[in-house]
Design an enzyme around this catalytic site. Structure first.
Site, PDB file in Angstrom:
ATOM      1  N   ASP A  37      33.604  13.771 -63.728  1.00  0.00           N
ATOM      2  CA  ASP A  37      34.433  14.532 -62.799  1.00  0.00           C
ATOM      3  C   ASP A  37      35.397  13.549 -62.152  1.00  0.00           C
ATOM      4  OD1 ASP A  37      33.985  17.524 -61.319  1.00  0.00           O
ATOM      5  OD2 ASP A  37      35.185  16.064 -60.185  1.00  0.00           O
ATOM      6  N   ASN A 123      40.049  28.363 -66.642  1.00  0.00           N
ATOM      7  CA  ASN A 123      41.003  29.476 -66.716  1.00  0.00           C
ATOM      8  C   ASN A 123      42.444  29.022 -66.510  1.00  0.00           C
ATOM      9  OD1 ASN A 123      39.627  31.884 -67.272  1.00  0.00           O
ATOM     10  ND2 ASN A 123      38.766  31.917 -65.215  1.00  0.00           N
ATOM     11  N   VAL A 125      41.567  30.870 -69.661  1.00  0.00           N
ATOM     12  CA  VAL A 125      40.833  30.168 -70.722  1.00  0.00           C
ATOM     13  C   VAL A 125      41.515  30.205 -72.093  1.00  0.00           C
ATOM     14  CG1 VAL A 125      39.260  32.070 -71.320  1.00  0.00           C
ATOM     15  CG2 VAL A 125      38.529  29.722 -71.622  1.00  0.00           C
ATOM     16  N   ASP A 151      32.815  38.695 -70.660  1.00  0.00           N
ATOM     17  CA  ASP A 151      33.242  40.096 -70.529  1.00  0.00           C
ATOM     18  C   ASP A 151      32.412  40.982 -71.461  1.00  0.00           C
ATOM     19  OD1 ASP A 151      36.261  39.313 -69.327  1.00  0.00           O
ATOM     20  OD2 ASP A 151      35.415  37.969 -70.820  1.00  0.00           O
ATOM     21  N   THR A 152      32.138  40.472 -72.659  1.00  0.00           N
ATOM     22  CA  THR A 152      31.327  41.215 -73.619  1.00  0.00           C
ATOM     23  C   THR A 152      29.897  41.385 -73.096  1.00  0.00           C
ATOM     24  OG1 THR A 152      32.691  40.543 -75.497  1.00  0.00           O
ATOM     25  CG2 THR A 152      30.409  41.140 -75.993  1.00  0.00           C
ATOM     26  N   ARG A 154      29.096  41.488 -69.978  1.00  0.00           N
ATOM     27  CA  ARG A 154      29.208  42.475 -68.892  1.00  0.00           C
ATOM     28  C   ARG A 154      29.258  43.887 -69.487  1.00  0.00           C
ATOM     29  NH1 ARG A 154      33.619  38.671 -65.804  1.00  0.00           N
ATOM     30  NH2 ARG A 154      32.151  37.598 -64.430  1.00  0.00           N
ATOM     31  N   HIS A 178      41.085  36.901 -71.976  1.00  0.00           N
ATOM     32  CA  HIS A 178      40.086  36.956 -70.896  1.00  0.00           C
ATOM     33  C   HIS A 178      40.906  37.143 -69.622  1.00  0.00           C
ATOM     34  CE1 HIS A 178      36.827  36.069 -68.189  1.00  0.00           C
ATOM     35  NE2 HIS A 178      37.418  34.988 -67.734  1.00  0.00           N
TER      36      HIS A 178
HETATM   37  P1  NAD Z   1      35.095  24.115 -58.977  1.00  0.00           P
HETATM   38  O1  NAD Z   1      36.261  23.901 -58.092  1.00  0.00           O
HETATM   39  O2  NAD Z   1      33.748  24.356 -58.390  1.00  0.00           O
HETATM   40  O3  NAD Z   1      34.962  22.851 -59.974  1.00  0.00           O
HETATM   41  C1  NAD Z   1      36.041  22.282 -60.628  1.00  0.00           C
HETATM   42  C2  NAD Z   1      35.705  20.821 -60.833  1.00  0.00           C
HETATM   43  O4  NAD Z   1      36.762  20.223 -61.599  1.00  0.00           O
HETATM   44  C3  NAD Z   1      35.595  20.025 -59.519  1.00  0.00           C
HETATM   45  O5  NAD Z   1      34.359  19.331 -59.463  1.00  0.00           O
HETATM   46  C4  NAD Z   1      36.781  19.084 -59.589  1.00  0.00           C
HETATM   47  O6  NAD Z   1      36.549  17.828 -58.929  1.00  0.00           O
HETATM   48  C5  NAD Z   1      36.955  18.908 -61.088  1.00  0.00           C
HETATM   49  N1  NAD Z   1      38.274  18.433 -61.461  1.00  0.00           N
HETATM   50  C6  NAD Z   1      39.480  18.820 -60.978  1.00  0.00           C
HETATM   51  N2  NAD Z   1      40.456  18.088 -61.551  1.00  0.00           N
HETATM   52  C7  NAD Z   1      39.862  17.236 -62.419  1.00  0.00           C
HETATM   53  C8  NAD Z   1      40.350  16.231 -63.305  1.00  0.00           C
HETATM   54  N3  NAD Z   1      41.663  15.975 -63.422  1.00  0.00           N
HETATM   55  N4  NAD Z   1      39.456  15.542 -64.036  1.00  0.00           N
HETATM   56  C9  NAD Z   1      38.112  15.792 -63.946  1.00  0.00           C
HETATM   57  N5  NAD Z   1      37.602  16.714 -63.110  1.00  0.00           N
HETATM   58  C10 NAD Z   1      38.463  17.434 -62.363  1.00  0.00           C
HETATM   59  O7  NAD Z   1      35.502  25.313 -59.947  1.00  0.00           O
HETATM   60  P2  NAD Z   1      34.503  26.219 -60.810  1.00  0.00           P
HETATM   61  O8  NAD Z   1      34.100  27.397 -60.011  1.00  0.00           O
HETATM   62  O9  NAD Z   1      33.492  25.331 -61.407  1.00  0.00           O
HETATM   63  O10 NAD Z   1      35.514  26.746 -61.939  1.00  0.00           O
HETATM   64  C11 NAD Z   1      35.988  25.862 -62.951  1.00  0.00           C
HETATM   65  C12 NAD Z   1      36.945  26.602 -63.879  1.00  0.00           C
HETATM   66  O11 NAD Z   1      36.217  27.593 -64.616  1.00  0.00           O
HETATM   67  C13 NAD Z   1      38.067  27.360 -63.155  1.00  0.00           C
HETATM   68  O12 NAD Z   1      39.277  27.219 -63.876  1.00  0.00           O
HETATM   69  C14 NAD Z   1      37.594  28.792 -63.183  1.00  0.00           C
HETATM   70  O13 NAD Z   1      38.652  29.729 -63.072  1.00  0.00           O
HETATM   71  C15 NAD Z   1      36.949  28.821 -64.547  1.00  0.00           C
HETATM   72  N6  NAD Z   1      36.038  29.953 -64.793  1.00  0.00           N
HETATM   73  C16 NAD Z   1      36.083  30.465 -66.054  1.00  0.00           C
HETATM   74  C17 NAD Z   1      35.275  31.562 -66.378  1.00  0.00           C
HETATM   75  C18 NAD Z   1      35.376  32.116 -67.787  1.00  0.00           C
HETATM   76  O14 NAD Z   1      34.884  33.215 -68.087  1.00  0.00           O
HETATM   77  N7  NAD Z   1      35.985  31.387 -68.700  1.00  0.00           N
HETATM   78  C19 NAD Z   1      34.419  32.131 -65.425  1.00  0.00           C
HETATM   79  C20 NAD Z   1      34.381  31.546 -64.162  1.00  0.00           C
HETATM   80  C21 NAD Z   1      35.214  30.472 -63.848  1.00  0.00           C
END
Ligand code: NAD
Length: 316
Positions: A37, A123, A125, A151-152, A154, A178
């Site tokens: 991270d 996202n 995604v 989503d599927t 759900r 998505h």
């Molecule tokens: P969060 O803010 O809790 O975590 C994000 C992490 O990314 C943090 O720990 C941050 O320090 C780290 N980060 C930011 N920039 C970085 C970089 N340059 N290098 C390395 N690490 C970095 O967010 P979250 O709730 O864990 O969500 C993460 C992502 O997942 C979001 O984009 C969210 O929209 C997405 N998400 C996708 C789905 C899906 O169905 N695909 C569902 C839920 C959330």
């Protein structure tokens, strides 16, 4: 003696990443789990916390805060880093902020000599998966997003609830983006091997069809409802990633609606979108072309056009 070691690197130890990591520990998913991270202290704390659960876990696992060089011999890199969706914000509005984040992640992973499979959850995604594909130069089969897997899931849960059947006996998919243009091709949705459309025709009639509309709407708005209630969604997506990883590591040929690069599906090529795909040790083995109605094909193409439009606006 053959020791088949499995190594996963997780980039982004936020809510989504750690929901995946916690489930991975409980499922003894791999032998080595590396946490990366931008906030190194956070990744280190998360690694410590997980390590303190090892004595209660099903098997031993090496878990540590690492660097991009550690991707060198990894089987899978899971990317969950990024900026989160705010209340009322669309996934697509996140795009430009997350493209910069990916630039700083994908390049050092490729430089490490990583030869495995990328799984993207960040996202929006579908677009972030395409960004990773472009930045990495990897074979399209080795770059896949979580797409409409959640989503599927759900959909299966809500359909199962309405018809009082186990969600695992509901066979159907949410496809496309998505996001807001995703949709349920009801012509392809079955309970056991019986189409839900014929179940509605034979039993509930108009009221039943209205329920299907309500179900599709509930699926679409699930994420927003959860975000409004608890600021973010993470357990469901964490489990979706686990499911995809298992299909790859166990060479399962499982069908999951990941986001993958379209290759002339309904005339679409190049765009990444959620479609049922056969997933195995090669990543995306192939895409299953569904027998969609002409109305459903039009919806899919509309979803792809939105994804293309946003992607075309990015400078890579
Ligand atoms: P969060 O803010 O809790 O975590 C994000 C992490 O990314 C943090 O720990 C941050 O320090 C780290 N980060 C930011 N920039 C970085 C970089 N340059 N290098 C390395 N690490 C970095 O967010 P979250 O709730 O864990 O969500 C993460 C992502 O997942 C979001 O984009 C969210 O929209 C997405 N998400 C996708 C789905 C899906 O169905 N695909 C569902 C839920 C959330």
């Amino acid at each position: 003696m053959i020791i088949d070691k499995k190594k996963i690197v997780l980039v982004g130890t936020g809510m989504v990443g750690m929901s995946f990591a916690y489930a991975a520990l409980n499922e003894s998913l791999c032998n080595e789990l590396v946490l990366i991270d931008i906030d190194k202290k956070r990744a280190m704390g998360e690694a410590m916390d997980l390590n303190h659960g090892l004595a209660f876990a099903g098997s031993n696992m090496k878990i540590y805060q690492g660097e991009y060089a550690d991707c060198n011999d990894a089987d899978i890199c899971v990317l969950c880093a990024g900026v989160n969706q705010q209340v009322g914000e669309t996934r697509l509005a996140l795009l430009n902020r997350n493209v910069d984040v990916f630039r700083s992640i994908v390049e050092p992973i490729v430089k490490s000599g990583f030869k495995g499979i990328f799984i993207i959850a960040t996202n929006p995604v579908d677009i972030m998966t395409r960004v990773c594909y472009e930045l990495s130069g990897f074979d399209a089969r080795h770059v896949l997003g979580t797409g409409t897997t959640l989503d599927t899931a759900r959909l299966k849960y809500i359909v199962g609830d309405y018809f009082s059947v186990d969600p695992r006996n509901v066979h159907g998919y949410v496809i496309g983006e998505h996001g807001d243009s995703e949709f349920v091709p009801w012509s392809q949705t079955m309970i056991a091997t019986k189409s839900v459309l014929s179940i509605c025709e034979q039993s509930g009639g108009e009221a039943c069809f209205k329920e299907l509309e309500r179900i599709a709407d509930d699926v679409l708005h699930s994420a927003a409802k959860i975000i409004e209630a608890k600021k973010a969604t993470y357990y469901g997506i964490g489990m979706a990633i686990i499911r995809i990883v298992k299909a790859i590591l166990n060479n399962e040929n499982s069908i999951l609606t990941v986001s993958s690069r379209m290759d002339n599906q309904y005339g679409e090529t190049g765009v990444f979108a959620g479609m049922p795909c056969v997933i195995n040790g090669n990543g995306v083995e192939r895409i299953i072309d569904l027998d969609l109605t002409s109305e459903e094909v039009a919806k899919f193409k509309h979803s792809c056009s939105i994804l293309n439009e946003y992607f075309d606006g990015i400078k890579i």
